[in-house]
Design a protein around this motif. Structure first.
Motif, mmCIF file in Angstrom:
data_model
loop_
_atom_site.group_PDB
_atom_site.id
_atom_site.type_symbol
_atom_site.label_atom_id
_atom_site.label_comp_id
_atom_site.label_asym_id
_atom_site.label_seq_id
_atom_site.Cartn_x
_atom_site.Cartn_y
_atom_site.Cartn_z
ATOM 1 N N ARG A 189 90.047 19.300 -38.997
ATOM 2 C CA ARG A 189 91.240 19.899 -39.616
ATOM 3 C C ARG A 189 90.821 21.040 -40.533
ATOM 4 N N ASP A 190 89.812 20.789 -41.353
ATOM 5 C CA ASP A 190 89.383 21.818 -42.286
ATOM 6 C C ASP A 190 88.768 23.015 -41.570
ATOM 7 N N ARG A 221 93.292 22.111 -30.020
ATOM 8 C CA ARG A 221 93.917 20.800 -30.240
ATOM 9 C C ARG A 221 92.962 19.710 -29.749
ATOM 10 N N GLY A 263 90.258 24.276 -39.113
ATOM 11 C CA GLY A 263 91.410 24.995 -38.560
ATOM 12 C C GLY A 263 91.926 24.434 -37.249
ATOM 13 N N MET A 264 91.447 23.266 -36.860
ATOM 14 C CA MET A 264 91.934 22.693 -35.596
ATOM 15 C C MET A 264 93.120 21.764 -35.834
ATOM 16 N N GLU A 265 93.886 21.520 -34.788
ATOM 17 C CA GLU A 265 94.967 20.548 -34.854
ATOM 18 C C GLU A 265 94.457 19.238 -34.268
ATOM 19 N N VAL A 266 94.401 18.223 -35.108
ATOM 20 C CA VAL A 266 93.762 16.965 -34.746
ATOM 21 C C VAL A 266 94.825 15.892 -34.554
ATOM 22 N N ILE A 267 94.917 15.361 -33.357
ATOM 23 C CA ILE A 267 95.839 14.255 -33.109
ATOM 24 C C ILE A 267 95.028 12.978 -33.267
ATOM 25 N N TYR A 268 95.342 12.242 -34.321
ATOM 26 C CA TYR A 268 94.578 11.030 -34.610
ATOM 27 C C TYR A 268 95.350 9.837 -34.071
ATOM 28 N N ALA A 297 87.900 13.711 -38.178
ATOM 29 C CA ALA A 297 89.250 14.280 -38.065
ATOM 30 C C ALA A 297 89.493 15.256 -39.204
ATOM 31 N N ARG A 298 89.110 14.848 -40.394
ATOM 32 C CA ARG A 298 89.325 15.696 -41.556
ATOM 33 C C ARG A 298 88.497 16.984 -41.459
#
Lengths: 172, 325
Positions: A44-45, A21, A47-52, A40-41
């Motif tokens: 995400r690609d 995360r 496989g991570m969870e990105v809190i923007y 961020a993108r």
């Protein structure tokens, strides 16, 4: 696409599902967030969870988000030149929370002569323009501490994050 | 370590709270024991689900609602769920962007969660996260689902009061909501009510509700509120409606009915997981893939295949077992 139920089977068998995360934040006043969104993108690609969190974040907002979200890493994107004012404040607030186990990575416009000072306060990466997103993904993967969830937290601090300024618009 | 975390999160330590949510979200085996303790500590919070189509303004409305609840001196937690990419397993969780005004208040806790492959607009770990927040002593816990359209009604299995957010100009889409989301609402918000058509949207909802014969048996009439989340207009009325619904749940005994409904679905979901695990252990994914391929190639059929697998697990399909109740 793999079969849903078998995915579920596999997940149940391994039981625990650890995802990286990360917080992607833009401290300071510049509003140019294309780079932050690309990062961020890409994460995400990967496989991570990105809190923007978006633009115009104060150090207190970033640290509070990282604490509440139990983030493994904070990625700071800054173009305004205010990094030497903001970065030390972020690290100070993290230390005050006993949250030094969170990886802090910076990117953006960071003059070469400032990099030793940025690294000295514990901020890593310091990626400039033209860095491949793959390099950033690999760096985050290699530097987050996978064992941090199993470690005891530092001593109790009641009442949440010490905030150095009132939140925008907060009122009674 | 878990006992230490529980002691600290109930004492107001946000790092311990955040860590416990991570452990339950990761389905960490050690967290199971903690969940048993946390379940015993909880049951005091009002759990509110907010659902509605993407872009309806859920995050902004939740932010305004929390500000209003803070004025009423409540401690509030938010669980904001955003979708996980089905292809990479990653997610971008952006609900915090619209909740900046709440940062810095030690009586508000915001947690972003990815849906992690679940359907119905709710992460399967969401209920466990809510359990942690309930034990931590928040007065109100708001679950914001992923943008949901019609049949994503999972939220009823996690929340006590359901707010459905819609916007003017959805026209016939409101009709489409009828069979799914419309039926689960305890309160409607026609958000962006400063736009043309808000009165018409509210009137259409009122008309659809009047057609719902199921509702007649229910003493609770879902209010239809017009809100403008961008300005906060209508939000105090929403907070009032939530309070009235909680009072109704308590007086009518519905709170027990809903609690039992949630408990039943949670137990069944865990048993289903266990059954899938046993299936995986008994057959192995490769063998299962062969059976799937055979059915797809029409060498077998789903019923025969399931029957063979069920026998391997030592159980029978319902149709083969007359004693099944």
């Amino acid at each position: 696409m793999p079969d849903q139920s078998l995915d579920a089977t596999a997940q149940t068998q391994v039981a625990a599902e650890r995802k990286i995360r990360v917080i992607v934040a833009k401290p300071g006043l510049d509003g140019h967030d294309r780079g932050a969104k690309v990062i961020a993108r890409a994460l995400r690609d990967a496989g991570m969870e990105v809190i923007y969190t978006g633009i115009r974040q104060t150090p207190a907002m970033i640290v509070e988000a990282a604490i509440q979200e139990d983030a493994d890493a904070i990625l700071l994107s800054i173009l305004s030149g205010a990094h030497m004012a903001l970065f030390p404040k972020i690290m100070e607030l993290l230390r005050a929370q006993g949250a030094e186990d969170i990886l802090v990575v910076a990117g953006g416009i960071l003059p070469d002569e400032d990099i030793p000072a940025i690294e000295a306060i514990g901020i890593k990466g310091n990626f400039g323009p033209g860095t491949s997103t793959q390099d950033i993904i690999a760096f985050v993967r290699a530097n987050v501490k996978p064992e941090r969830l199993a470690q005891p937290l530092p001593p109790l601090r009641t009442g949440g994050v010490a905030v150095d300024e009132p939140a925008r618009g907060a009122q009674a | 370590m878990l006992d230490d975390l529980i002691a600290r999160l109930t004492a107001g330590d946000r790092r311990a709270l955040a860590r416990m949510v991570t452990l339950v979200e990761n389905n960490d085996p050690a967290s199971r024991a903690a969940l048993a303790q946390l379940h015993a500590l909880g049951g005091k919070a009002h759990i509110v689900g907010v659902t509605g189509s993407p872009g309806a303004g859920k995050s902004t409305l939740v932010m305004q609602l929390v500000r209003e609840l803070r004025r009423r001196d409540q401690r509030v937690a938010i669980v904001a769920v955003d979708p996980t990419s089905p292809f990479t397993g990653g997610a971008i969780l952006g609900d915090r962007i619209r909740m900046q005004d709440l940062v810095g208040d030690p009586n508000v806790y915001i947690r972003s969660m990815a849906s992690r492959g679940s359907v119905g607009g709710l992460s399967s770990a969401t209920r466990d996260a809510v359990r942690v927040l309930d034990a931590a002593g928040f007065d109100t816990i708001i679950i914001e689902t992923v943008g949901a359209g019609q049949a994503e009604v999972e939220i009823v299995r996690a929340a006590q009061t359901i707010v459905v957010v819609t916007v003017p100009g959805m026209g016939d889409d409101i009709q489409a909501l009828k069979a799914g989301i419309l039926e689960i609402a305890d309160c409607f918000c026609v958000n962006k009510a400063d736009r043309p058509g808000a009165d018409q949207a509210a009137a259409e909802l009122r008309m659809l509700l009047s057609l719902d014969t199921q509702r007649d048996k229910d003493a609770w009439k879902p209010p239809i509120l017009k809100t403008t989340a961008a300005t906060g207009a209508g939000v105090p009325e929403l907070a009032d409606a939530l309070g009235r619904h909680l009072a109704y749940l308590r007086e009518s005994g519905q709170i027990v009915v809903r609690g039992e409904r949630q408990a039943r679905s949670e137990i069944l979901a865990l048993l289903y997981q266990a059954l899938l695990a046993k299936l995986g252990a008994t057959l192995g994914p490769a063998h299962f893939d062969q059976i799937v391929a055979a059915v797809a190639a029409r060498q077998s059929d789903p019923y025969s295949a399931a029957s063979v697998i069920a026998r391997a697990l030592g159980i029978a399909l319902p149709s083969e077992d007359d004693a099944t109740g």
